[in-house]
Design a protein around this motif. Structure first.
Motif, PDB file in Angstrom:
ATOM      1  N   LEU A 107       0.899  -1.275   0.022  1.00 54.65           N
ATOM      2  CA  LEU A 107      -0.083   0.075  -0.069  1.00 54.65           C
ATOM      3  C   LEU A 107       0.888   1.182   0.143  1.00 54.65           C
ATOM      4  O   LEU A 107       1.766   1.456   0.830  1.00 54.65           O
ATOM      5  N   LEU A 108       0.584   2.100  -0.893  1.00 56.59           N
ATOM      6  CA  LEU A 108       1.429   3.473  -0.830  1.00 56.59           C
ATOM      7  C   LEU A 108       0.692   4.546  -0.203  1.00 56.59           C
ATOM      8  O   LEU A 108       1.370   5.382   0.577  1.00 56.59           O
ATOM      9  N   ALA A 109      -0.816   4.471  -0.101  1.00 56.30           N
ATOM     10  CA  ALA A 109      -1.275   5.526   0.554  1.00 56.30           C
ATOM     11  C   ALA A 109      -2.902   4.997   0.820  1.00 56.30           C
ATOM     12  O   ALA A 109      -3.442   4.077   0.081  1.00 56.30           O
ATOM     13  N   ILE A 110      -3.406   5.699   2.029  1.00 57.07           N
ATOM     14  CA  ILE A 110      -4.820   5.451   2.106  1.00 57.07           C
ATOM     15  C   ILE A 110      -5.498   6.750   1.771  1.00 57.07           C
ATOM     16  O   ILE A 110      -5.323   7.924   2.464  1.00 57.07           O
ATOM     17  N   LEU A 111      -6.423   6.589   0.735  1.00 56.69           N
ATOM     18  CA  LEU A 111      -7.069   7.999   0.543  1.00 56.69           C
ATOM     19  C   LEU A 111      -8.669   7.873   1.159  1.00 56.69           C
ATOM     20  O   LEU A 111      -9.468   7.156   0.772  1.00 56.69           O
ATOM     21  N   ALA A 112      -8.706   8.865   2.082  1.00 58.47           N
ATOM     22  CA  ALA A 112     -10.075   8.899   2.792  1.00 58.47           C
ATOM     23  C   ALA A 112     -11.258   9.315   1.725  1.00 58.47           C
ATOM     24  O   ALA A 112     -11.206  10.625   1.409  1.00 58.47           O
ATOM     25  N   ALA A 119     -16.872  13.795  -4.453  1.00 55.14           N
ATOM     26  CA  ALA A 119     -15.851  13.373  -5.079  1.00 55.14           C
ATOM     27  C   ALA A 119     -14.551  14.381  -4.282  1.00 55.14           C
ATOM     28  O   ALA A 119     -14.773  15.222  -3.953  1.00 55.14           O
ATOM     29  N   ARG A 120     -13.568  13.444  -4.477  1.00 56.51           N
ATOM     30  CA  ARG A 120     -12.337  14.224  -4.127  1.00 56.51           C
ATOM     31  C   ARG A 120     -11.093  13.971  -4.925  1.00 56.51           C
ATOM     32  O   ARG A 120     -11.191  12.832  -5.708  1.00 56.51           O
ATOM     33  N   VAL A 121     -10.480  14.823  -5.230  1.00 55.64           N
ATOM     34  CA  VAL A 121      -9.105  14.665  -6.004  1.00 55.64           C
ATOM     35  C   VAL A 121      -7.940  14.798  -4.945  1.00 55.64           C
ATOM     36  O   VAL A 121      -7.868  15.702  -4.261  1.00 55.64           O
ATOM     37  N   VAL A 138       1.184  12.476  -1.251  1.00 57.71           N
ATOM     38  CA  VAL A 138      -0.186  12.199  -1.191  1.00 57.71           C
ATOM     39  C   VAL A 138      -0.925  13.577  -0.581  1.00 57.71           C
ATOM     40  O   VAL A 138      -0.518  13.672   0.594  1.00 57.71           O
ATOM     41  N   ALA A 139      -1.863  13.959  -0.887  1.00 61.35           N
ATOM     42  CA  ALA A 139      -2.465  15.001  -0.224  1.00 61.35           C
ATOM     43  C   ALA A 139      -4.016  15.100  -0.883  1.00 61.35           C
ATOM     44  O   ALA A 139      -3.813  15.197  -2.297  1.00 61.35           O
ATOM     45  N   LEU A 140      -4.962  15.627  -0.240  1.00 64.83           N
ATOM     46  CA  LEU A 140      -6.041  16.026  -0.812  1.00 64.83           C
ATOM     47  C   LEU A 140      -6.370  17.277  -1.516  1.00 64.83           C
ATOM     48  O   LEU A 140      -5.748  18.254  -0.700  1.00 64.83           O
TER      49      LEU A 140
END
Length: 371
Positions: free
Chosen positions: A112-117, A144-146, A152-154
């Motif tokens: 896993l590279l990142a967890i995107l909430a 929706a989220r980008v 990693v950043a929202l």
């Protein structure tokens, strides 16, 4: 006479002494038996105590191991390395059956590279931008989220307002389209902030009469293709939001996809419709690809020469233009859910209800063994 009496007295005294000795010996033997019994009982009690102590130790180690496993499981989504450390500590105490799953999960999470909430509710769709620098997610929460992928950043939140079913980036990556259960499609310009909201600017809302299943941009980014439960597939002008084409279907539509040159569209239905359908974007002309049962997926090969579709337990390959069926690929033993094609258009992978994926060579129409 006196001598005889003396001898009898001595004999009587000897017999008395012997009786005393026998009595003392009997008492000694009894005491010895008691001592042996006491020793045996003590040994038994000692063995019981050792066993109870060992049982208590095992129970304590088992309880400790379970605590470590519970903590390891709790760390899985936060720190997979900590999950592995805790799980290994648990195994060092006792190799519980459930430890294997925790260790396996921890190892898998190492990839896993990142967890995107994705926000509240289930994430229903996710897609990379064409250059791979961003990921967009769609959620049942209606947002929706980008995200930026590295680091990693929202980056942006796109409040569609209804549970989302689909999401797509434009070929350039500056525009995102979202489709919802309320029949609306929203097109977001990521480069422009909308008024005081701080959200990406949304263009005019596109509307179907029922839930939208899929959204897809044309290869040149000028058109947007949408499929809906209202039994239509529609083509929209991205810049103006004007509907350019409306392709009716007898049943709700599962998916719609452009050909690589953007001139054609292929659709797959919901329910038990045995036809995949092809439409010309410019003229509206259509063709039907008949299957022996329900169609579950259909797409063009990247080289633009064929369509590959799935239905029932088979995969079908069709020639573009003539729409002649070239191959039927049969090896699945349960319902096939979908199919995808390799970038070089030589292979396809299909997947079914049984959890099996199969790889095929498209030219001879043959199964690739060992997959």
């Amino acid at each position: 006479m006196a001598g005889q009496n003396e001898a009898e007295n001595q004999r009587a005294e000897a017999e008395a002494q012997k009786a005393v000795a026998d009595d003392e010996r009997s008492r000694a033997e009894l005491e010895a038996d008691r001592a042996v019994a006491a020793t045996a009982d003590a040994n038994r009690q000692r063995r019981v105590a050792v066993s109870e102590r060992a049982t208590a130790g095992r129970q304590r180690r088992r309880a400790e191991a379970r605590l470590y496993l519970a903590e390891a499981q709790a760390q899985l989504s936060k720190d997979p390395m900590e999950t592995l450390r805790l799980a290994l500590r648990a195994v060092s105490l006792e190799a519980l059956p459930e430890a294997e799953k925790v260790l396996r999960d921890g190892l898998l999470e190492q990839r896993l590279l990142a967890i995107l909430a994705g926000g509240k509710g289930a994430v229903t769709a996710a897609t990379f931008s064409p250059d791979g620098s961003r990921v967009a997610t769609a959620s049942e929460s209606g947002e929706a989220r980008v995200f930026r992928t590295s680091p990693v950043a929202l980056l942006q939140r796109l409040p569609h307002g209804a549970p989302l079913t689909s999401i797509a980036f434009s070929p350039v990556g500056n525009i995102v389209a979202t489709g919802g259960t309320d029949g609306t499609v929203r097109v977001w310009d990521l480069a422009v902030q909308g008024g005081l909201t701080g959200f990406a600017a949304v263009r005019p809302v596109l509307r179907h009469d029922a839930q939208v299943r899929t959204v897809e941009f044309s290869p040149d980014g000028r058109l947007l293709l949408t499929a809906s439960d209202d039994r239509t597939v529609r083509v929209w002008d991205v810049g103006s939001g004007v509907q350019l084409r409306r392709f009716p279907h007898p049943r709700p539509v599962r998916s719609a996809r452009f050909s690589p040159d953007g001139r054609l569209v292929v659709t797959a239905p919901v329910d038990r419709d045995p036809f995949a359908r092809v439409f010309d974007v410019a003229t509206g002309a259509g063709a039907a690809l008949e299957h022996p049962g329900a169609v579950t997926d259909a797409r063009f090969t990247p080289d633009n020469t064929r369509i590959v579709s799935s239905g029932r337990r088979n995969i079908f390959v069709w020639q573009r233009g003539t729409w002649r069926r070239l191959h039927v690929l049969a090896a699945h033993v349960s319902a096939v859910h979908g199919v995808t094609v390799s970038p070089d258009s030589t292979r396809a992978v299909s997947f079914d209800d049984s959890g099996i994926g199969r790889m095929w060579r498209l030219d001879p129409g043959a199964l690739i063994p060992g997959f």
